[in-house]
Design a protein around this motif. Structure first.
Motif, PDB file in Angstrom:
ATOM      1  N   ASP A   1      52.619  46.089  45.529  1.00 32.97           N
ATOM      2  CA  ASP A   1      52.165  45.769  44.175  1.00 32.97           C
ATOM      3  C   ASP A   1      50.902  44.919  44.243  1.00 32.97           C
ATOM      4  O   ASP A   1      50.787  44.005  45.076  1.00 32.97           O
ATOM      5  N   TYR A   2      49.961  45.232  43.341  1.00 34.78           N
ATOM      6  CA  TYR A   2      48.709  44.495  43.248  1.00 34.78           C
ATOM      7  C   TYR A   2      48.475  44.068  41.810  1.00 34.78           C
ATOM      8  O   TYR A   2      48.811  44.797  40.876  1.00 34.78           O
ATOM      9  N   ILE A   3      47.877  42.887  41.634  1.00 34.97           N
ATOM     10  CA  ILE A   3      47.318  42.522  40.345  1.00 34.97           C
ATOM     11  C   ILE A   3      45.812  42.749  40.420  1.00 34.97           C
ATOM     12  O   ILE A   3      45.206  42.637  41.489  1.00 34.97           O
ATOM     13  N   LEU A   4      45.212  43.069  39.271  1.00 32.16           N
ATOM     14  CA  LEU A   4      43.808  43.422  39.253  1.00 32.16           C
ATOM     15  C   LEU A   4      42.980  42.291  38.644  1.00 32.16           C
ATOM     16  O   LEU A   4      43.115  41.996  37.454  1.00 32.16           O
ATOM     17  N   PRO A   5      42.122  41.641  39.438  1.00 33.21           N
ATOM     18  CA  PRO A   5      41.180  40.678  38.864  1.00 33.21           C
ATOM     19  C   PRO A   5      40.137  41.419  38.050  1.00 33.21           C
ATOM     20  O   PRO A   5      40.101  42.652  38.030  1.00 33.21           O
ATOM     21  N   ILE A   6      39.269  40.704  37.391  1.00 34.88           N
ATOM     22  CA  ILE A   6      38.332  41.332  36.462  1.00 34.88           C
ATOM     23  C   ILE A   6      37.345  42.255  37.172  1.00 34.88           C
ATOM     24  O   ILE A   6      36.850  43.219  36.586  1.00 34.88           O
TER      25      ILE A   6
ATOM     26  N   GLN B   1      38.930  51.269  45.036  1.00 37.83           N
ATOM     27  CA  GLN B   1      39.037  50.455  46.251  1.00 37.83           C
ATOM     28  C   GLN B   1      40.096  49.359  46.059  1.00 37.83           C
ATOM     29  O   GLN B   1      39.808  48.170  46.185  1.00 37.83           O
ATOM     30  N   ILE B   2      41.295  49.783  45.749  1.00 42.03           N
ATOM     31  CA  ILE B   2      42.366  48.837  45.432  1.00 42.03           C
ATOM     32  C   ILE B   2      42.618  47.832  46.559  1.00 42.03           C
ATOM     33  O   ILE B   2      42.648  46.611  46.318  1.00 42.03           O
ATOM     34  N   PRO B   3      42.817  48.234  47.807  1.00 45.34           N
ATOM     35  CA  PRO B   3      43.127  47.234  48.845  1.00 45.34           C
ATOM     36  C   PRO B   3      42.046  46.176  49.035  1.00 45.34           C
ATOM     37  O   PRO B   3      42.339  45.038  49.414  1.00 45.34           O
ATOM     38  N   ASP B   4      40.784  46.539  48.780  1.00 45.21           N
ATOM     39  CA  ASP B   4      39.681  45.617  49.030  1.00 45.21           C
ATOM     40  C   ASP B   4      39.291  44.776  47.820  1.00 45.21           C
ATOM     41  O   ASP B   4      38.673  43.712  47.978  1.00 45.21           O
ATOM     42  N   THR B   5      39.617  45.234  46.619  1.00 43.66           N
ATOM     43  CA  THR B   5      39.145  44.519  45.428  1.00 43.66           C
ATOM     44  C   THR B   5      40.272  43.977  44.553  1.00 43.66           C
ATOM     45  O   THR B   5      40.026  43.115  43.711  1.00 43.66           O
ATOM     46  N   ALA B   6      41.490  44.467  44.725  1.00 42.82           N
ATOM     47  CA  ALA B   6      42.643  43.928  44.003  1.00 42.82           C
ATOM     48  C   ALA B   6      43.279  42.809  44.840  1.00 42.82           C
ATOM     49  O   ALA B   6      42.836  42.512  45.951  1.00 42.82           O
ATOM     50  N   ILE B   7      44.316  42.178  44.293  1.00 37.63           N
ATOM     51  CA  ILE B   7      45.020  41.093  44.997  1.00 37.63           C
ATOM     52  C   ILE B   7      46.467  41.521  45.201  1.00 37.63           C
ATOM     53  O   ILE B   7      47.205  41.726  44.232  1.00 37.63           O
ATOM     54  N   ALA B   8      46.862  41.682  46.454  1.00 35.21           N
ATOM     55  CA  ALA B   8      48.251  42.029  46.751  1.00 35.21           C
ATOM     56  C   ALA B   8      49.147  40.863  46.347  1.00 35.21           C
ATOM     57  O   ALA B   8      48.857  39.703  46.667  1.00 35.21           O
ATOM     58  N   LEU B   9      50.223  41.157  45.634  1.00 32.53           N
ATOM     59  CA  LEU B   9      51.137  40.076  45.253  1.00 32.53           C
ATOM     60  C   LEU B   9      51.776  39.434  46.473  1.00 32.53           C
ATOM     61  O   LEU B   9      52.174  38.267  46.435  1.00 32.53           O
ATOM     62  N   ARG B  10      51.842  40.172  47.561  1.00 34.61           N
ATOM     63  CA  ARG B  10      52.311  39.574  48.813  1.00 34.61           C
ATOM     64  C   ARG B  10      51.417  38.382  49.196  1.00 34.61           C
ATOM     65  O   ARG B  10      51.894  37.357  49.694  1.00 34.61           O
ATOM     66  N   THR B  11      50.105  38.498  48.943  1.00 37.12           N
ATOM     67  CA  THR B  11      49.176  37.407  49.246  1.00 37.12           C
ATOM     68  C   THR B  11      49.474  36.178  48.390  1.00 37.12           C
ATOM     69  O   THR B  11      49.462  35.039  48.879  1.00 37.12           O
ATOM     70  N   ILE B  12      49.764  36.403  47.096  1.00 40.44           N
ATOM     71  CA  ILE B  12      50.081  35.284  46.191  1.00 40.44           C
ATOM     72  C   ILE B  12      51.335  34.554  46.668  1.00 40.44           C
ATOM     73  O   ILE B  12      51.356  33.312  46.780  1.00 40.44           O
ATOM     74  N   PHE B  13      52.375  35.310  46.988  1.00 41.12           N
ATOM     75  CA  PHE B  13      53.635  34.688  47.407  1.00 41.12           C
ATOM     76  C   PHE B  13      53.479  33.967  48.744  1.00 41.12           C
ATOM     77  O   PHE B  13      54.018  32.866  48.934  1.00 41.12           O
ATOM     78  N   HIS B  14      52.738  34.543  49.665  1.00 35.09           N
ATOM     79  CA  HIS B  14      52.576  33.896  50.965  1.00 35.09           C
ATOM     80  C   HIS B  14      51.684  32.664  50.885  1.00 35.09           C
ATOM     81  O   HIS B  14      51.871  31.712  51.662  1.00 35.09           O
ATOM     82  N   LEU B  15      50.751  32.642  49.946  1.00 37.86           N
ATOM     83  CA  LEU B  15      49.990  31.409  49.728  1.00 37.86           C
ATOM     84  C   LEU B  15      50.919  30.277  49.304  1.00 37.86           C
ATOM     85  O   LEU B  15      50.819  29.150  49.797  1.00 37.86           O
ATOM     86  N   LEU B  16      51.814  30.563  48.379  1.00 36.37           N
ATOM     87  CA  LEU B  16      52.769  29.548  47.933  1.00 36.37           C
ATOM     88  C   LEU B  16      53.699  29.120  49.067  1.00 36.37           C
ATOM     89  O   LEU B  16      53.976  27.939  49.258  1.00 36.37           O
TER      90      LEU B  16
ATOM     91  N   ARG C   1      38.187  38.104  41.917  1.00 37.86           N
ATOM     92  CA  ARG C   1      39.135  38.018  43.036  1.00 37.86           C
ATOM     93  C   ARG C   1      38.956  36.720  43.821  1.00 37.86           C
ATOM     94  O   ARG C   1      39.939  36.023  44.136  1.00 37.86           O
ATOM     95  N   LYS C   2      37.714  36.381  44.139  1.00 35.63           N
ATOM     96  CA  LYS C   2      37.449  35.186  44.933  1.00 35.63           C
ATOM     97  C   LYS C   2      37.947  33.931  44.232  1.00 35.63           C
ATOM     98  O   LYS C   2      38.605  33.070  44.841  1.00 35.63           O
ATOM     99  N   ASN C   3      37.660  33.810  42.943  1.00 31.90           N
ATOM    100  CA  ASN C   3      38.047  32.597  42.215  1.00 31.90           C
ATOM    101  C   ASN C   3      39.557  32.465  42.060  1.00 31.90           C
ATOM    102  O   ASN C   3      40.100  31.361  42.149  1.00 31.90           O
ATOM    103  N   VAL C   4      40.249  33.574  41.785  1.00 32.93           N
ATOM    104  CA  VAL C   4      41.703  33.509  41.621  1.00 32.93           C
ATOM    105  C   VAL C   4      42.361  32.996  42.899  1.00 32.93           C
ATOM    106  O   VAL C   4      43.193  32.071  42.866  1.00 32.93           O
TER     107      VAL C   4
ATOM    108  N   GLY D   1      47.516  40.625  32.784  1.00 32.81           N
ATOM    109  CA  GLY D   1      46.451  41.596  33.022  1.00 32.81           C
ATOM    110  C   GLY D   1      47.029  42.846  33.642  1.00 32.81           C
ATOM    111  O   GLY D   1      48.242  43.070  33.619  1.00 32.81           O
ATOM    112  N   TYR D   2      46.161  43.661  34.233  1.00 29.44           N
ATOM    113  CA  TYR D   2      46.593  44.927  34.806  1.00 29.44           C
ATOM    114  C   TYR D   2      47.160  44.749  36.209  1.00 29.44           C
ATOM    115  O   TYR D   2      46.773  43.839  36.962  1.00 29.44           O
ATOM    116  N   GLY D   3      48.059  45.683  36.572  1.00 27.69           N
ATOM    117  CA  GLY D   3      48.591  45.750  37.924  1.00 27.69           C
ATOM    118  C   GLY D   3      48.827  47.194  38.313  1.00 27.69           C
ATOM    119  O   GLY D   3      48.944  48.075  37.452  1.00 27.69           O
ATOM    120  N   VAL D   4      48.904  47.446  39.614  1.00 24.99           N
ATOM    121  CA  VAL D   4      49.170  48.789  40.124  1.00 24.99           C
ATOM    122  C   VAL D   4      50.091  48.700  41.333  1.00 24.99           C
ATOM    123  O   VAL D   4      50.225  47.634  41.955  1.00 24.99           O
TER     124      VAL D   4
END
Length: 306
Positions: A99-104, A110-125, A64-67, A90-93
């Motif tokens: 919607d979340y994508i799942l890092p390795i 613990q989805i909210p704490d360990t997965a990556i919300a796609l909202r986060t990806i879009f807002h980074l861009l 998660r940190k590296n992605v 990869g996997y998503g839920v």
């Protein structure tokens, strides 16, 4: 001239989930294509797979940190006219409306704490001021009881509201397909075919090609129906995916034939503007040029249901 900054993530060997077969290979193949054939500098391509750090200099483990760090770095380095790609296989839920994508290292408990919300990806861009962003998602559904109903629906709405182009491998009620015959997910196969052999260099060209080719691959390899969904803001229809002058091999430009079927492809062109292409019968199919030679099965055409 625009510079391209791909961040490519592909994960097979999850720590807490059933392994995938070809997600890692998807990211590796796309990275090799972009650097060796499209001519992108190695330093511009961020690759994150479980074996990449041992093979490619500068690659990273897809936790998660590296992605998030690699995507942030690409956005920081890119100029406003540049294109920042984010590709994930990869996997998503779908969890509590998001919607979340799942890092390795994602923990299914613990989805909210360990997965990556796609909202986060879009807002980074979006937060970096890059209107020239692109998100490509080949999201697989885990077989572990995690929630996947409606996976992709909120992401489509998010991409439309933020005016960020999105290529989603399948509709929310479908599953992304892999095949031993091509050793890839069908989205990656079709994307590289479109770029390498058919001159699909713009978003609108790629969307049309994927809408035809992915259902063909599904039928040829006896897989359930898969129809890509694409969000293209009106002012980015002709955004170039790669620098055209750098490609070392480009075939004849692809264009739909008048008698060619139009599988279901929802293209969101702006708020409230959704176009669905009606399916018709399917023509004789051809195997992927990326796969070993194969004989097309002799069977009757079928009608694709929307």
């Amino acid at each position: 001239m625009a510079t391209y900054w791909p961040v490519l993530v592909g994960i097979n060997q999850y720590l807490s989930l059933q392994p995938l077969l070809y997600a890692q290979r998807d990211a590796l193949e796309l990275k090799d294509f972009l650097t060796q054939e499209a001519g992108l500098p190695q330093a511009n391509c961020s690759l994150l797979t479980e074996v990449a750090p041992m093979v490619y200099q500068g690659a990273a483990f897809p936790n998660r940190k590296n992605v998030l760090q690699r995507l942030s770095q690409a956005c920081d380095q890119a100029a406003p006219e540049d294109l920042v790609w984010f590709f994930f296989s990869g996997y998503g839920v779908h969890w509590q409306g998001e919607d979340y994508i799942l890092p390795i290292d994602a923990d299914p408990d613990q989805i909210p704490d360990t997965a990556i919300a796609l909202r986060t990806i879009f807002h980074l861009l979006k937060s970096q001021g890059h209107s020239q962003g692109l998100v490509v998602l080949d999201i697989h559904r885990p077989q572990s009881g995690l929630p996947v109903a409606d996976l992709g629906r909120s992401t489509l709405i998010l991409a439309e509201s933020l005016s960020i182009p999105l290529i989603l491998s399948c509709r929310p009620d479908q599953f992304s397909q892999e095949s031993l015959a091509v050793r890839h997910g069908f989205l990656t196969v079709a994307m590289i075919e479109g770029l390498r052999f058919h001159g699909c260099l713009t978003l609108v060209q790629m969307a049309a090609y994927l809408g035809d080719r992915i259902p063909e691959l599904c039928q040829h390899h006896w897989r359930p129906e898969q129809n890509p969904v694409v969000v293209i803001p009106p002012d980015q229809k002709f955004q170039l995916l790669v620098p055209p002058h750098r490609l070392t091999q480009v075939g004849e430009p692809w264009s739909p034939l008048e008698d060619r079927p139009k599988p279901v492809l929802e293209t969101l062109l702006g708020p409230g503007k959704t176009r669905a292409l009606e399916p018709t019968s399917t023509p004789p199919l051809s195997p992927s040029p990326l796969s070993p030679a194969a004989t097309t099965p002799d069977r009757k055409s079928t009608r694709l249901n929307s």
